[in-house]
Design an enzyme around this catalytic site. Structure first.
Site, PDB file in Angstrom:
ATOM      1  N   ARG A  16       0.847  -1.195   0.000  1.00 50.43           N
ATOM      2  CA  ARG A  16       0.000   0.000   0.000  1.00 50.43           C
ATOM      3  C   ARG A  16       0.878   1.239   0.000  1.00 50.43           C
ATOM      4  O   ARG A  16       1.088   1.869   1.022  1.00 50.43           O
ATOM      5  CB  ARG A  16      -0.929  -0.024   1.222  1.00 50.43           C
ATOM      6  CG  ARG A  16      -2.139  -0.922   0.988  1.00 50.43           C
ATOM      7  CD  ARG A  16      -2.916  -1.112   2.255  1.00 50.43           C
ATOM      8  NE  ARG A  16      -2.563  -2.380   2.884  1.00 50.43           N
ATOM      9  CZ  ARG A  16      -2.837  -2.718   4.132  1.00 50.43           C
ATOM     10  NH1 ARG A  16      -3.474  -1.870   4.926  1.00 50.43           N
ATOM     11  NH2 ARG A  16      -2.492  -3.893   4.603  1.00 50.43           N
ATOM     12  N   ASP A  27       2.286   4.963  -0.397  1.00 47.67           N
ATOM     13  CA  ASP A  27       1.725   6.277  -0.032  1.00 47.67           C
ATOM     14  C   ASP A  27       1.481   7.158  -1.251  1.00 47.67           C
ATOM     15  O   ASP A  27       2.011   6.907  -2.324  1.00 47.67           O
ATOM     16  CB  ASP A  27       2.724   7.051   0.843  1.00 47.67           C
ATOM     17  CG  ASP A  27       2.909   6.427   2.188  1.00 47.67           C
ATOM     18  OD1 ASP A  27       2.089   5.572   2.571  1.00 47.67           O
ATOM     19  OD2 ASP A  27       3.897   6.789   2.864  1.00 47.67           O
ATOM     20  N   ARG A  58      11.006   6.335   4.062  1.00 48.32           N
ATOM     21  CA  ARG A  58      11.189   7.782   3.930  1.00 48.32           C
ATOM     22  C   ARG A  58      11.827   8.389   5.173  1.00 48.32           C
ATOM     23  O   ARG A  58      12.610   9.344   5.089  1.00 48.32           O
ATOM     24  CB  ARG A  58       9.846   8.454   3.630  1.00 48.32           C
ATOM     25  CG  ARG A  58       9.346   8.122   2.215  1.00 48.32           C
ATOM     26  CD  ARG A  58       7.902   8.502   2.018  1.00 48.32           C
ATOM     27  NE  ARG A  58       7.679   9.914   2.266  1.00 48.32           N
ATOM     28  CZ  ARG A  58       6.461  10.464   2.371  1.00 48.32           C
ATOM     29  NH1 ARG A  58       5.370   9.702   2.244  1.00 48.32           N
ATOM     30  NH2 ARG A  58       6.333  11.742   2.590  1.00 48.32           N
TER      31      ARG A  58
END
Lengths: 251, 251
Positions: free
Chosen positions: A54, A56, A201
């Site tokens: 999934r 972002d 990230r």
């Protein structure tokens, strides 16, 4: 329609720039939503897909996986071609094939690699702007590499996860992290069996702090131990991130 | 304003996707137009720029050159930073500096390299779609390389030029052509002292015909000799083309 039920696996590549990520949501259009809409049109039956990653909003993928059930008589291998005719150019099905009816993506062991790309130069490169994060600060790649070593292995990555993420455990295994320089680009490649929300990230943002000299490499081990997100570096922008490999055990 | 007249050179990188090429025209917005508008705003005087390479609509550049005269007191080296604040993200000034008042771009000897990028795979790659041409036909890179050799040197390239181009002579010197494969990409790199309208795109389109096996490598020598555009391959799409090097003698 009308055929026996079969399960089909799609390999999906996409440019995440225009999407609010993979998963269906209220705020905006997502990759899952576009896939389901175009599959429903093509196969003349209501299709719901399950995704492996999934990603972002703004994150790219070369090889995400979607699985769905269908009664179509179209051979699974041909669905990629037919679906690509209907999909926008920023989403491509690079493979479609039938899998066992009892294949369950959620219970499979997956091995993923994400690449985080940084243009480290005096000025941003316009033709890379959608797929890289830009910084003009000097980066010490050797120190970033040293810091990355502390993250390899099984750890509680709570500090490298955005607060509010609902997961049973924040323990994950990072099998490898490579930091390389290729011309004006620095590439942080992170492999593992699963990642927490924003984890790659935040890892990239933290390694950049080390690269800039604002943080010692050893500080990364302390951040990990602290299990506190406040100590980690900032979350690097989504557009620099791309899911580049996804292997599912038994596939 | 108010300073002495000086001549300033800009190195300009841009993503050509949204532009009708470099040169000002009626049909749509161009890179030159945006540069002149933002320079005029920044320097508070009417600015007109001269460009080194009038790239076509959709073609990209890492290092085009623009030269203009100004009376600003802003040091030439700082104009890049100030201008980048005002420019859209798909245009970046990567260098600005003062040149002699008698510097004349039009009379300078230039050496340019264009790269034409092709994704040669079963399916297009969405994150490369704006910067590459896609083909799923098998390409024999060795044959493309063989064909390219006939184009090196001083030749009349009339056959590799779109009809209607107004030029004194269609003789040009190609100093080098390299055809390389890097993973899923084929890169055709063409260097020379100047190119005719659409020349690199017609060279790419013709080399692709050779790569597909539709044309023998030696045919390229015949096309060159024929001086007839009808014999050449198709003009490959603009988006695969990028000006990657531009050297001006004496700079």
């Amino acid at each position: 329609m009308d055929g026996e039920m079969k399960k089909v696996l799609l390999r999906v590549a996409y440019d995440g720039t225009s999407y609010h990520g993979w998963q269906r949501q209220q705020n905006g259009i997502t990759v899952q939503e576009v896939l389901e809409e175009k599959l429903t049109e093509l196969l003349h039956e209501e299709i719901r897909v399950t995704g492996a990653s999934r990603t972002d909003a703004g994150v790219h993928a070369l090889c995400n996986i979607a699985v769905f059930e269908t009664h179509t008589r179209i051979p699974a291998e041909k669905i990629s071609y037919a679906l690509n005719q209907r999909l926008p150019e920023d989403i491509r099905i690079v493979e479609s094939r039938e899998v066992c009816p009892d294949f369950d993506l959620r219970s499979c062991h997956a091995h993923k690699t994400y690449e985080y790309r940084i243009v480290n130069a005096a000025f941003p490169n316009p033709v890379k702007r959608l797929y890289t994060h830009f910084t003009y600060f000097n980066c010490d790649v050797e120190k970033m590499r040293e810091a990355a070593q502390y993250l390899i292995g099984e750890h509680d990555f709570r500090a490298f996860c955005t607060v509010g993420a609902q997961v049973d455990t924040t323990v994950r295994t990072v099998t490898d992290i490579c930091v390389t320089r290729e011309g004006e680009e620095i590439i942080i490649s992170v492999s593992g069996n699963g990642f927490l929300y924003n984890m790659v990230r935040i890892v990239a943002g933290t390694l950049l702090e080390v690269g800039y000299g604002r943080m010692e490499p050893g500080r990364v081990a302390e951040i990990l131990k602290s299990r506190d997100h406040k100590n980690a570096g900032p979350t690097a922008p989504a557009k620099g991130l791309c899911l580049t490999r996804l292997e599912i055990e038994g596939l």
